[in-house]
Scaffold this active site. Structure first.
Site, short mmCIF file in Angstrom:
data_model
loop_
_atom_site.label_atom_id
_atom_site.label_comp_id
_atom_site.label_asym_id
_atom_site.label_seq_id
_atom_site.Cartn_x
_atom_site.Cartn_y
_atom_site.Cartn_z
N ASP A 116 0.83 -1.20 0.00
CA ASP A 116 0.00 0.00 0.00
C ASP A 116 0.87 1.25 0.00
OD1 ASP A 116 -1.99 1.85 0.27
OD2 ASP A 116 -2.55 1.30 2.30
N ASP A 139 -1.99 6.03 -5.38
CA ASP A 139 -2.15 5.12 -4.26
C ASP A 139 -2.44 3.71 -4.77
OD1 ASP A 139 -2.67 3.86 -1.90
OD2 ASP A 139 -4.46 5.01 -1.40
#
Length: 898
Positions: free
Chosen positions: A596, A785
């Site tokens: 992430d 992201d």
């Protein structure tokens, strides 16, 4: 105390506030913004409000032992008090009010800065004490008044005054000040002395009037010690009251106690700004009443309305000028014509119409104009001479306005009537089609509920920055992502025969077509079903492989990486998330971690991990039993990911990432997980955050930063090749310390600066084009992201882009034809990166119709400013993405073709 290091100075650069923790359960905030501690925007936004966040979090952590059922009933866990004091090396000022230069040119200062601070103090979950060690003027007085208690120097060694002196220098009070004064001071005569007379209260007067709770005896002390004497007296009071928040209801009770005050403080300050009328006339109603009257004027009257049986009476107040100009703050309907009187006077428009008797052909506007011009204005001109205009205005308003037309709050203010009132409730319908993406809808409900919960529990409502941070932490994962998993009963969630969770599209598919596949079973943490052919185009709609993966979930294992220092990225479900395998402990064991780039915390489940279902599922866990090199600390951490959360302790152990040995690395081991992470169906054992470590809740270096600091890799660089399930190449990888040149076209590589100072990876977008045509959206930035599946754009931007793409978009959702071939491209560093049309059509609304309407890869959501996008894997599957912590830069390149 371990996770909180004191003294803490804020902001970190040129601090103007210091937090100390002299004893358990007692926090002291010292203001030192210059000699007189002026309340500037910087002091409030960058120091005071963050300080309150730190203290509340520390108090809640201390109270965890109570929540877990501490065996010691005399435990002081949960006790606490906060003292706010002026600069401690002087006793001349507590605070001299707002820093004028930071307020005068900022119309949003009260909305965005001052009022949230006052609201936070009014409902803070531990007792607050203002230690007034000197003069306390204007906004400083209001800061002290917002606290629960006030301790003041007795003024024997040096004069000290409490004073709201705005009346003396011509500054109008903001509505929030009025609300706080009314809530904290009950006696009208005392309120008059404070607000209308600007009286300078000596300490003795303030104590006698009940404004100050205690006086500190400073007689016989030196000037330098005066502030410390006040602080000691405040600490004595803090010790007496520190047990009050122990049960966790102190803030909740205050929220209800000051309910009306908090509503007023949190209201839009601009609604209560009164324009200064020209000339001598200065009596104006607040804008909220004027707006309400304007709304009544524009009300549609139905045939069976009660207004047919009564006079429609109201007033409209307007400041007039000789040139007939209308004031921009007066929302008068454009068809009303008002003749001005002499310059500086005030015009009144009074409408009195019995709608029941209006002829059908009569023009309402014409009739009103006649009443005003021929009857009302001449009458008022004749009356204004002998009567006070202000008295006339008030009498007319109270007499001619039907009581039922006045909102309850205003009626109570005007009449003091505490009787029962009945009002009709109109259902507010929001259209919600079947194509509403579940994650978009869910997050909107979460945001609304979070704000309501904050008000109920006495906490500050989440700011735009906080909501943005939550979004970056995987709020928008589709179908099988952590953001959508739930511990609800199987019947409610839609389980297949093998227990695999389904939601949204997957649940609909199971209920609508039982032949859509048998699923993978919850024991499958390896390869997904690859027997369904995937397509490379959209002419046939969404790939059956994607539909099957959305229904069945599971993980598609990556091929071995081709570059050194690289890990393969397994694909969860239909490109929902990306998982890599690292080795931890002695002997080393495999842990599957979600990669992430939108968070900065690295954690895995611990051996003693607990959740709502008991343990933490069938995941690989870490602890002393399984690893001889495991060392656990007492330092706590807690990370919240929107709908899921973890809590635990920091530890040290050996971590091997793609053959890179990172020994004695500090990271988190979870002792408690929410069901979203603990479920057996969650295909990963932990999470590796790869944003910058300043975003970390654990307050430690990220793995890539630690590798670089230990000279194991040359630079703290992380590079991603995000795979696409429909390609069936399974070639995803993450590389540490550099870039894999075989994955991108070298001459297309561009490097841009990171424009985000919070720790996320955000770059400026040059242009956004549809089929090569500029969409006209300039000045946009994109947070890149890997932990977000979709692209989230401000609603107006999403609407414009989706219309150009041939899709449909409203405030909550966007859809697009599943067969779209339209090209969308985002440009960074003067290089354009096209998004594959397959990524724009995520999944069909009807799983049995893959060529119909699809949920779009772009969804409307305001995550920050009106120019900020959150760009996830829908885009990142189409570019090589690299970040460099050392240079604070982002690199993008076009992918090589296979």
């Amino acid at each position: 105390m371990a996770p909180f290091d004191y003294p803490l100075s804020l902001p970190s650069s040129q601090p103007i506030l210091t937090i100390t923790y002299p004893q358990s359960g007692l926090w002291i905030i010292e203001l030192h913004n210059g000699e007189d501690s002026r309340l500037s925007a910087r002091l409030i936004d960058d120091a005071l409000r963050p300080a309150l966040d730190v203290i509340e979090k520390h108090w809640r952590n201390n109270r965890l032992t109570v929540l877990r059922g501490s065996p010691d009933p005399k435990s002081n866990a949960g006790e606490g008090a906060l003292i706010i004091v002026g600069k401690r090396d002087q006793d001349k000022f507590f605070s001299n009010g707002f820093l004028y230069d930071s307020v005068k040119d900022n119309p949003d200062f009260f909305n965005d800065t001052a009022n949230p601070l006052y609201a936070r103090l009014l409902a803070f979950p531990v007792p607050t004490i203002a230690a007034i060690n000197g003069h306390c003027f204007a906004a400083g007085f209001m800061l002290a008044l917002a606290c629960d208690y006030r301790v003041m120097t007795d003024g024997t060694r040096r004069r000290a005054w409490l004073c709201m002196n705005e009346v003396h220098f011509g500054a109008a009070w903001p509505f929030s000040f009025v609300a706080i004064l009314n809530a904290k001071v009950s006696e009208p005569a005392l309120r008059r002395r404070i607000a209308l007379e600007g009286h300078r209260f000596t300490p003795t007067e303030a104590h006698a009037a009940g404004i100050v709770d205690r006086l500190a005896n400073c007689s016989g002390t030196s000037v330098e010690l005066g502030a410390e004497i006040v602080l000691k007296e405040a600490m004595k009071l803090a010790k007496e009251i520190s047990a009050l928040p122990k049960q966790g209801v102190w803030g909740t009770i205050k929220t209800f106690l000051y309910k009306d005050c908090l509503e007023a403080v949190r209201s839009d300050a601009r609604e209560h700004v009164l324009p200064r009328p020209p000339g001598p006339a200065k009596l104006l109603f607040p804008r909220n009443i004027v707006k309400w009257v304007g709304d009544i004027l524009k009300r549609k009257v139905s045939s069976d309305s009660v207004w047919h049986r009564a006079l429609f009476n109201t007033l409209f107040l307007k400041s007039c000028r000789q040139d007939n100009a209308t004031h921009p703050r007066c929302p008068i309907p454009s068809h009303f014509k008002i003749a001005p009187t002499r310059p500086g006077a005030i015009c009144i428009l009074r409408l009195r119409s019995l709608y029941k008797f209006l002829p059908p052909s009569s023009s309402v506007a014409g009739r009103i104009t006649d009443l005003v011009s021929h009857c009302l204005l001449p009458l008022l001109r004749s009356i204004m001479k002998p009567l006070s205009f202000a008295l006339l205005l008030l009498a007319c308003f109270l007499h001619f306005t039907p009581a039922d037309a006045i909102p309850a709050r205003i009626r109570r203010q005007l009449q003091g009537n505490s009787g029962m009132v009945t009002v009709p409730l109109k259902r507010h319908h929001v259209s919600r089609g079947v194509d509403l993406h579940p994650q978009v809808s869910t997050q909107q409900h979460i945001n609304r509920a979070s704000k309501r919960l904050a008000r109920m529990t006495g906490r500050e409502e989440p700011s735009e920055r906080a909501l943005r941070s939550e979004l970056h932490k995987r709020l928008y994962l589709l179908e099988h992502g952590p953001g959508s998993r739930s511990g609800a009963p199987a019947a409610a969630q839609g389980l297949n025969s093998s227990g695999r969770y389904r939601s949204g599209l997957a649940a609909a598919a199971v209920m609508g077509n039982s032949t859509m596949g048998s699923g993978m079973g919850n024991s499958t943490k390896g390869t997904g079903n690859g027997t369904v052919a995937g397509g490379n185009g959209t002419s046939n709609g969404v790939s059956p492989l994607d539909i099957q993966a959305a229904i069945s979930g599971g993980v598609t294992v990556a091929k071995p990486p081709t570059a050194n220092n690289s890990l393969g990225l397994d694909i969860e479900a239909n490109d929902v998330a990306y998982i890599a395998t690292v080795q931890i402990g002695t002997p080393p064991r495999d842990f599957k971690l979600l990669m992430d780039s939108g968070s900065a915390d690295f954690w895995v489940a611990g051996e003693n991990c607990q959740s709502q279902q008991g343990g933490c599922g069938n995941h690989t866990t870490l602890g002393a039993q399984g690893s001889s090199s495991f060392v656990q600390s007492s330092q706590q951490f807690e990370v919240t990911y929107g709908s899921g959360a973890v809590q635990g302790l920091l530890c040290q152990d050996n971590v091997n990432i793609a053959g890179l040995a990172l020994n004695n690395h500090t990271f988190g081991v979870a002792t408690a997980e929410s069901i979203q992470f603990a479920s057996d169906t969650t295909p990963f054992d932990g999470l590796m955050g790869l944003a910058q470590s300043k975003l970390s809740q654990e307050k430690v270096l990220t793995p890539v930063e630690s590798l670089a600091s230990n000279k194991i890799i040359q630079s703290p660089v992380t590079s991603f090749k995000i795979p696409r399930l429909a390609d069936q190449l399974n070639d995803g990888e993450v590389t540490f310390g550099g870039l894999d040149a075989s994955k991108f076209v070298a001459n297309t590589l561009v490097t841009i600066p990171n424009v985000n100072n919070l720790g996320f990876w955000e770059g400026a977008m040059d242009t956004i084009t549809v089929n090569g045509t500029n969409a006209g959206l300039t000045g946009r930035t994109a947070i890149l992201d890997t932990g977000t599946t979709l692209i989230l754009a401000p609603p107006s931007d999403a609407q414009k882009v989706m219309q150009s793409l041939g899709g449909a978009c409203d405030a909550q959702q966007c859809t697009i034809p599943c067969t779209t071939k339209t090209s969308l491209a985002l440009s960074f560093g003067n290089a354009s990166f096209a998004i594959d049309p397959r990524d724009l059509a995520v999944l069909p609304i009807d799983p049995n119709n893959p060529t119909g309407t699809c949920t779009a890869g772009i969804q409307p959501q305001q995550i920050g400013t009106a120019t900020e996008w959150l760009v996830g894997d829908v885009f990142l599957k189409n570019a090589y993405f690299s970040t460099n912590v050392a240079t604070n830069q982002i690199s993008l390149a076009k992918l090589t073709t296979n």
